[in-house]
Scaffold this motif. Structure first.
Motif, PDB file in Angstrom:
ATOM      1  N   ALA A  54     -12.806  -6.569  17.933  1.00 43.60           N
ATOM      2  CA  ALA A  54     -13.414  -5.237  18.386  1.00 43.60           C
ATOM      3  C   ALA A  54     -14.295  -4.701  17.361  1.00 43.60           C
ATOM      4  N   HIS A  55     -14.430  -5.437  16.381  1.00 44.01           N
ATOM      5  CA  HIS A  55     -15.121  -5.090  15.072  1.00 44.01           C
ATOM      6  C   HIS A  55     -14.556  -3.780  14.367  1.00 44.01           C
ATOM      7  N   ARG A  56     -13.527  -3.688  14.483  1.00 42.81           N
ATOM      8  CA  ARG A  56     -12.787  -2.437  13.835  1.00 42.81           C
ATOM      9  C   ARG A  56     -12.011  -2.617  12.739  1.00 42.81           C
ATOM     10  N   LEU A  57     -12.042  -3.776  12.052  1.00 45.13           N
ATOM     11  CA  LEU A  57     -10.983  -3.993  10.606  1.00 45.13           C
ATOM     12  C   LEU A  57     -11.485  -2.936   9.954  1.00 45.13           C
ATOM     13  N   PRO A  58     -10.286  -2.348   9.076  1.00 44.23           N
ATOM     14  CA  PRO A  58     -10.941  -1.443   8.013  1.00 44.23           C
ATOM     15  C   PRO A  58     -11.643  -2.068   6.798  1.00 44.23           C
ATOM     16  N   THR A  59     -12.182  -1.087   6.048  1.00 45.85           N
ATOM     17  CA  THR A  59     -12.845  -1.348   4.858  1.00 45.85           C
ATOM     18  C   THR A  59     -11.924  -0.968   3.854  1.00 45.85           C
ATOM     19  N   LEU A  60     -10.975  -2.044   3.420  1.00 44.62           N
ATOM     20  CA  LEU A  60      -9.764  -1.635   2.495  1.00 44.62           C
ATOM     21  C   LEU A  60     -10.233  -1.231   1.051  1.00 44.62           C
ATOM     22  N   ILE A  61      -9.402  -0.588   0.658  1.00 36.22           N
ATOM     23  CA  ILE A  61      -9.292   0.226  -0.658  1.00 36.22           C
ATOM     24  C   ILE A  61      -9.513  -0.850  -1.513  1.00 36.22           C
ATOM     25  N   GLU A  62     -10.073  -0.543  -2.870  1.00 38.87           N
ATOM     26  CA  GLU A  62     -10.308  -1.581  -4.042  1.00 38.87           C
ATOM     27  C   GLU A  62     -10.063  -0.750  -5.113  1.00 38.87           C
ATOM     28  N   GLU A  63      -9.714  -1.274  -6.295  1.00 36.28           N
ATOM     29  CA  GLU A  63      -9.062  -0.700  -7.516  1.00 36.28           C
ATOM     30  C   GLU A  63     -10.084   0.064  -8.097  1.00 36.28           C
ATOM     31  N   SER A  64     -11.713  -0.026  -7.808  1.00 39.30           N
ATOM     32  CA  SER A  64     -12.738   0.790  -8.394  1.00 39.30           C
ATOM     33  C   SER A  64     -12.794   1.896  -7.530  1.00 39.30           C
ATOM     34  N   ASP A  65     -12.320   2.175  -6.391  1.00 37.43           N
ATOM     35  CA  ASP A  65     -12.502   3.233  -5.772  1.00 37.43           C
ATOM     36  C   ASP A  65     -11.640   4.628  -6.390  1.00 37.43           C
ATOM     37  N   LEU A  66     -10.733   3.963  -7.313  1.00 36.21           N
ATOM     38  CA  LEU A  66      -9.696   5.203  -7.830  1.00 36.21           C
ATOM     39  C   LEU A  66     -10.534   5.949  -8.938  1.00 36.21           C
ATOM     40  N   ARG A  67     -10.216   7.124  -8.997  1.00 43.08           N
ATOM     41  CA  ARG A  67     -10.828   8.186  -9.938  1.00 43.08           C
ATOM     42  C   ARG A  67      -9.670   8.586 -11.018  1.00 43.08           C
TER      43      ARG A  67
ATOM     44  N   ALA B 164       3.523   4.823 -14.271  1.00 36.97           N
ATOM     45  CA  ALA B 164       3.682   4.211 -15.470  1.00 36.97           C
ATOM     46  C   ALA B 164       4.423   4.921 -16.487  1.00 36.97           C
ATOM     47  N   HIS B 165       5.146   4.064 -17.458  1.00 38.96           N
ATOM     48  CA  HIS B 165       5.985   4.454 -18.467  1.00 38.96           C
ATOM     49  C   HIS B 165       5.442   4.095 -19.791  1.00 38.96           C
ATOM     50  N   GLY B 166       4.180   3.653 -19.727  1.00 38.45           N
ATOM     51  CA  GLY B 166       3.724   3.111 -21.062  1.00 38.45           C
ATOM     52  C   GLY B 166       2.437   3.040 -20.735  1.00 38.45           C
ATOM     53  N   THR B 167       1.404   2.859 -21.898  1.00 38.12           N
ATOM     54  CA  THR B 167       0.015   2.432 -21.637  1.00 38.12           C
ATOM     55  C   THR B 167      -0.178   0.859 -20.986  1.00 38.12           C
ATOM     56  N   ASP B 168       0.608   0.269 -21.221  1.00 39.85           N
ATOM     57  CA  ASP B 168       0.663  -1.050 -20.697  1.00 39.85           C
ATOM     58  C   ASP B 168       0.992  -1.231 -19.123  1.00 39.85           C
ATOM     59  N   THR B 169       1.594  -0.194 -18.551  1.00 39.30           N
ATOM     60  CA  THR B 169       2.009  -0.378 -17.239  1.00 39.30           C
ATOM     61  C   THR B 169       1.074   0.666 -16.403  1.00 39.30           C
ATOM     62  N   LEU B 170       0.017   1.229 -16.906  1.00 39.93           N
ATOM     63  CA  LEU B 170      -0.975   1.839 -15.973  1.00 39.93           C
ATOM     64  C   LEU B 170      -1.306   0.896 -15.079  1.00 39.93           C
ATOM     65  N   ARG B 171      -1.616  -0.500 -15.460  1.00 43.69           N
ATOM     66  CA  ARG B 171      -2.097  -1.599 -14.652  1.00 43.69           C
ATOM     67  C   ARG B 171      -1.172  -1.813 -13.377  1.00 43.69           C
ATOM     68  N   LEU B 172      -0.151  -1.198 -13.254  1.00 44.67           N
ATOM     69  CA  LEU B 172       1.046  -1.642 -12.023  1.00 44.67           C
ATOM     70  C   LEU B 172       0.336  -0.703 -11.002  1.00 44.67           C
ATOM     71  N   ILE B 173      -0.530   0.098 -11.098  1.00 46.66           N
ATOM     72  CA  ILE B 173      -1.229   0.680 -10.019  1.00 46.66           C
ATOM     73  C   ILE B 173      -1.883  -0.563  -9.100  1.00 46.66           C
ATOM     74  N   ARG B 174      -1.891  -1.593  -9.704  1.00 49.38           N
ATOM     75  CA  ARG B 174      -2.494  -3.021  -8.736  1.00 49.38           C
ATOM     76  C   ARG B 174      -1.669  -3.085  -7.640  1.00 49.38           C
ATOM     77  N   PHE B 175      -0.085  -2.856  -7.695  1.00 53.59           N
ATOM     78  CA  PHE B 175       0.934  -3.222  -6.650  1.00 53.59           C
ATOM     79  C   PHE B 175       0.528  -2.158  -5.642  1.00 53.59           C
ATOM     80  N   GLY B 176       0.650  -0.867  -6.166  1.00 58.73           N
ATOM     81  CA  GLY B 176       0.287   0.174  -5.237  1.00 58.73           C
ATOM     82  C   GLY B 176      -1.017  -0.154  -4.417  1.00 58.73           C
ATOM     83  N   LEU B 177      -2.056  -0.503  -4.867  1.00 53.38           N
ATOM     84  CA  LEU B 177      -3.163  -0.835  -4.050  1.00 53.38           C
ATOM     85  C   LEU B 177      -2.991  -1.962  -3.230  1.00 53.38           C
ATOM     86  N   ALA B 178      -2.254  -3.210  -3.611  1.00 51.37           N
ATOM     87  CA  ALA B 178      -1.689  -4.096  -2.863  1.00 51.37           C
ATOM     88  C   ALA B 178      -1.209  -3.667  -1.381  1.00 51.37           C
ATOM     89  N   THR B 179      -0.107  -2.533  -1.636  1.00 54.71           N
ATOM     90  CA  THR B 179       0.522  -2.020  -0.520  1.00 54.71           C
ATOM     91  C   THR B 179      -0.352  -1.157   0.452  1.00 54.71           C
TER      92      THR B 179
END
Length: 578
Positions: free
Chosen positions: A327-340, A532-547
């Motif tokens: 039906a040409h109704r697939l979503p335009t999925l969120i990407e990391e660059s969309d987050l502010r 994140a519990h440290g500066t190095d784990t801010l990157r874990l937002i990657r897995f939230g975006l995957a979900t």
């Protein structure tokens, strides 16, 4: 000795220390070391021989010495000594899901139970509930755990966060090899599922055998089962199976699509193709009427040949993606660059590893416009929470820091605990001073579905709660979600204007993709955070975006894709003021 064996020995040492009621930090240190060893892509035995054990996070000189002794003698002396203090069967009981060393010791001291047989009898006779702190639900959980066959108790699945870095490292190494042309990760790793069993990689090469041999000789590979022109099957140092398929360039798209899966998606795709007189498989797309087989060098060609819009890997779960594609109704999925910005992180004020200033600077480097500091609240219960007066001082500190940040803004927030009656553990006079409030359940998980649902709905009624964090309390492969009527909670979120969080911690990924899709489709505002519990784990937002992507979520459905001025307008306090 394999990494898994070393990790098991450290885990056993942690269990024994907990049985012995050792100081908490020592138990935690052994568990963290076990995890570091288990997840290490390098052979820890080799690292020990090279004197590099302390390069692993969480392994200092003392634990490194214990590992070296284990490798030399096959034992850790401290563990041998502790084993003499307890019946051998009691140590085995500590590994029973839902029991643990503390409860096992309590049962041992109160009832003299040290074996699975005696434990089962006591649970059936309802004697465990006589132990302080235990009740009928504990007996029920223990009987259920004892009923699981031994072969099924250990899960061969691993968190995506443990598997994905290894898959990416292997893929990068193979791409750099002169024999390689195309190399892509496939399977559940590519679909970014919560957990994965193994790694699938598809490649084309000008010298297939050379590429296969390159995989077998990578430093992170321990065993190579098969190596040939068609690919290789190997096992990494931390026990992850890797299957490399080397195919012809013209067939690359067919194989990549097929081995990315999922099984449900591929079954539905085949059924759809048959209705069009086509047969789709990893070998190509056969056209019955024309009597020919089409091979495809890319996945886009496969879907195009079937008359479908391209379907992103995260959507391929047999959950309506084919119908949406038609039906040409697939979503335009969120990407990391969309987050502010990120609206859930911790600092040294509670259980984080870095200061507010360090977290803010790390967030700015990620390109964020804002970051909410949400340290744990007054009754978190682990001795690392923030009392009300301290939180108010933290608010003032945030205001001071923001004067020097320019356009970037630090938000003074809190991860407030939802108490069993649905109330919050700060008074409204404190909550009203905050820029952002996440409310989460951190205790009393064994409530009934009705009681837990009412508990969360009550918290949503607060005019100061912006979002509910990690809604179901699950810990993947460790703790099931507590009983909850998610549909009723979604209704409550809509009624009260409360947002729901997708927590990027890879142990949680909570909301789940199915719950996140339900909430977003209903119109609930979603926030995607790292926790994140440290500066190095801010990157874990990657897995939230995957979900979020697996939940079909678009940027417009996520609150922290908005500029701060617009995000603030979504807060209940702002809406009430208007």
């Amino acid at each position: 000795m394999r990494n898994a064996e070393i990790a098991a020995a450290l885990d056993e040492l942690a269990d024994l220390n907990e049985l012995d009621q050792a100081v908490v930090y020592r138990v935690v240190a052994y568990r963290q070391a076990a995890r570091a060893v288990r997840e290490s892509p390098a052979a820890v035995e080799q690292m020990a021989a090279q004197g590099r054990l302390t390069e692993l996070r969480g392994i200092g000189k003392t634990i490194a010495e214990k590992i070296e002794t284990l490798l030399e003698t096959g034992e850790i002396p401290a563990a041998v000594k502790l084993k003499k203090k307890f019946p051998p069967a009691l140590v085995e009981l500590t590994r029973l899901p839902g029991l643990g060393p503390k409860t096992a010791r309590k049962i041992y001291e109160e009832l003299g139970i040290s074996s699975a047989k005696d434990l089962r009898r006591a649970a059936k006779e309802e004697r465990l509930r006589s132990v302080p702190g235990l009740g009928p639900k504990v007996e029920e959980n223990i009987l259920a755990a004892l009923a699981v066959p031994a072969a099924k108790k250990g899960s061969s699945r691993r968190l995506l966060s443990h598997v994905l870095p290894i898959a990416e490292e292997i893929a990068a190494a193979l791409r750099a090899h002169p024999a390689a042309n195309e190399v892509e990760i496939a399977g559940s790793v590519r679909r970014m599922t919560d957990t994965c069993k193994d790694i699938d990689i598809i490649a084309t090469a000008n010298d297939p055998r050379a590429l296969s041999e390159a995989l077998a000789t990578l430093p992170l590979v321990q065993d190579a089962a098969t190596v040939g022109d068609a690919g290789a099957r190997v096992v990494t140092n931390n026990g992850i199976a890797v299957d490399l398929r080397v195919v012809s360039p013209e067939q690359f798209g067919n194989v990549l699509q097929h081995l990315t899966g999922s099984k449900q998606h591929n079954v539905q795709l085949r059924e759809y193709a048959v209705k069009r007189g086509l047969h789709v498989s990893e070998y190509g797309v056969e056209d019955d009427r024309a009597g020919r087989k089409h091979t495809c060098s890319s996945e886009h060609e496969v879907y195009d040949l079937l008359g479908l819009d391209y379907i992103e890997p995260e959507l391929r779960e047999g959950r309506g993606e084919l119908e949406a594609s038609i039906a040409h109704r697939l979503p335009t999925l969120i990407e990391e660059s969309d987050l502010r910005g990120d609206l859930h992180c911790h600092t040294t004020a509670s259980d984080g590893r870095n200061s507010m200033e360090q977290m803010a600077e790390a967030a700015r480097k990620r390109g964020y416009s804002y970051l909410a500091v949400t340290d744990h609240s007054a009754s978190f219960g682990f001795g690392n929470d923030v009392q009300a007066d301290e939180l108010l001082r933290q608010v003032e500190r945030v205001r001071e820091l923001n004067r020097g940040f320019g356009r970037f803004k630090l938000l003074a927030g809190s991860e407030v605990s939802i108490l069993p009656d649905g109330s919050l553990d700060y008074p409204d006079s404190v909550l009203s001073e905050l820029d952002w409030v996440n409310a989460s359940v951190h205790s009393s998980f064994r409530m009934s579905e009705k009681a837990m649902t009412e508990r969360i709905l009550a918290a949503m009624e607060s005019p100061y709660v912006d979002a509910i964090g990690h809604l179901t309390g699950r810990l993947l492969l460790k703790r099931d979600p507590y009983p909850l009527d998610v549909e009723r909670v979604v209704e409550g979120a809509l009624e009260t204007g409360t947002m729901l969080e997708i927590n990027g911690n890879p142990d949680r990924r909570d909301l789940s993709d199915t719950h996140a899709r339900l909430a977003a489709a209903a119109g609930v505002e979603i926030v995607i955070n790292s926790d994140a519990h440290g500066t190095d784990t801010l990157r874990l937002i990657r897995f939230g975006l995957a979900t979020a992507r697996r939940a079909w979520i678009e940027p417009s459905q996520v609150a922290n894709t908005l500029p701060l001025v617009r995000l603030r307008r979504l807060r209940k306090q702002s809406r009430a003021a208007r």
